[in-house]
Design an enzyme around this catalytic site. Structure first.
Site, PDB file in Angstrom:
ATOM      1  N   ASP A 186       0.819  -1.226   0.000  1.00 57.51           N
ATOM      2  CA  ASP A 186       0.000   0.000   0.000  1.00 57.51           C
ATOM      3  C   ASP A 186       0.849   1.271   0.000  1.00 57.51           C
ATOM      4  OD1 ASP A 186      -2.182  -1.809   0.428  1.00 57.51           O
ATOM      5  OD2 ASP A 186      -1.781  -1.733   2.584  1.00 57.51           O
ATOM      6  N   GLU A 197     -11.781  -0.163  -3.148  1.00 57.06           N
ATOM      7  CA  GLU A 197     -10.904   0.375  -2.099  1.00 57.06           C
ATOM      8  C   GLU A 197      -9.714   1.077  -2.748  1.00 57.06           C
ATOM      9  OE1 GLU A 197      -9.503  -2.935   0.208  1.00 57.06           O
ATOM     10  OE2 GLU A 197      -8.267  -3.726  -1.419  1.00 57.06           O
TER      11      GLU A 197
END
Length: 337
Positions: free
Chosen positions: A31, A237
């Site tokens: 991420d 997301e």
């Protein structure tokens, strides 16, 4: 013969420039939120660990417990781990799961935004601050009031700062309607409008919202909202927002279909019109990214699970150049590279 040899060498060099670069071969981060501060490239990722948690249904095996900051000389180099900047024990309100973060600089201060589950098992978004991009960061005693779900992203635009957030399933976004939480909301039908990422203007202090979170509309080519059953295009997301040629690019993961896709709009609030795919599915379940300009070139930072043998909770950071065509459309890339 010399011409053929030269062509082969040139092709190999060209391929090496186009191929993605792993930032580490032996450390698991995911991420990546990438920013350039003080002419230096910094990466703020989540920190994957081997965990005793086996529940994968709602992401329980993503049981991260601290954050590190990484630095990078250039996208072709390996990254350096500058050390831990915040750990779970130092966040008064948080219980577990330090997922994907982001950071913003305002004045001389750096504000680090992160999701975590509170003591009741609900994801909130917290903030920690520092005078140094390498930390350490001190967390606020409470999460940012009015925020929920996961994957914060902060955009600075014309002196204003906007926070974006949201994620389905394990990210709990499906448990909200009009910013009100309930675990009893029915599952959406395939032909109903898809749930949307959220955004809000931040106050000048950078630790409070200046307004209630709003939906970010993502439209199809006919101006209609994407549907919940449109899993190849609808939001799941990992929202990221950047600007290119005075356009706002909203990019995100589609979740079950494992793609990175994007939409464009004319202002930070949208609406955004779907444009297409950035990256096809990678090895591993998730795809979460950032797009940043470095030395007049654009780069896509993301992760996959190749180096861990496909373990979705042990991911490795990658970077590759991102290119646009003459109309500002992102040229799609192969996630299996």
């Amino acid at each position: 013969m010399k011409k053929i040899f030269a062509f082969i060498i040139f092709s190999q060099i060209f391929y090496a420039q186009e191929a993605p670069n792993y930032l580490f071969n032996d450390l698991y981060f995911a991420d990546p939120s990438v920013h350039v501060f003080n002419n230096k490239i910094y990466i703020y990722p989540s920190h994957d660990i081997q965990t005793e948690v086996t529940d994968a249904n709602n992401g329980g095996h993503f049981n991260m417990k601290d954050y590190h900051v990484l630095s990078l000389e250039s996208p072709s180099h390996k990254a350096k781990d500058e050390g831990m900047i915040l750990k779970l024990e130092d966040i008064p309100w948080a219980e577990k799961q330090l997922w994907a973060p982001d950071i913003a600089k305002k004045g001389k201060n750096y504000y680090f935004y992160f999701p975590a589950k509170d003591k009741s098992g609900i994801f909130r978004i917290g903030v920690a601050s520092s005078k140094n991009p390498e930390g350490p960061f001190k967390a606020e005693k409470e999460p940012v009031k009015g925020t929920y779900s996961i994957d914060p992203k902060v955009l600075e635009d014309n002196g204003k700062y906007y926070i974006y957030f949201g994620g389905l399933k394990g990210g709990q976004l499906h448990q909200y309607r009009n910013n009100v939480h309930s675990e009893k909301y029915p599952e959406l039908g395939k032909d109903e409008n898809a749930l949307l990422p959220k955004m809000a203007l931040l106050k000048n202090n950078m630790i409070e919202l200046a307004e209630a979170p709003k939906d970010i509309q993502i439209l199809d080519e006919n101006g209609n909202l994407l549907k919940a059953g449109d899993q190849h295009r609808r939001f799941f997301e990992g929202v990221w927002v950047h600007k290119y040629l005075n356009k706002y690019y909203l990019s995100y993961s589609t979740g079950e279909t494992h793609k990175l896709v994007y939409a464009t709009g004319d202002n930070p609030y949208g609406p955004f019109t779907f444009q297409g795919e950035i990256l096809s599915p990678v090895v591993g379940w998730t795809t979460h990214h950032s797009i940043v300009e470095i030395d007049r070139k654009s780069y896509l930072f993301y992760h996959d699970s190749k180096l861990s043998g496909g373990k979705s909770y042990l991911r490795s950071l990658k970077v590759r150049e991102l290119k646009y065509d003459e109309n500002g459309k992102i040229i799609p890339m192969n996630g299996q590279d």
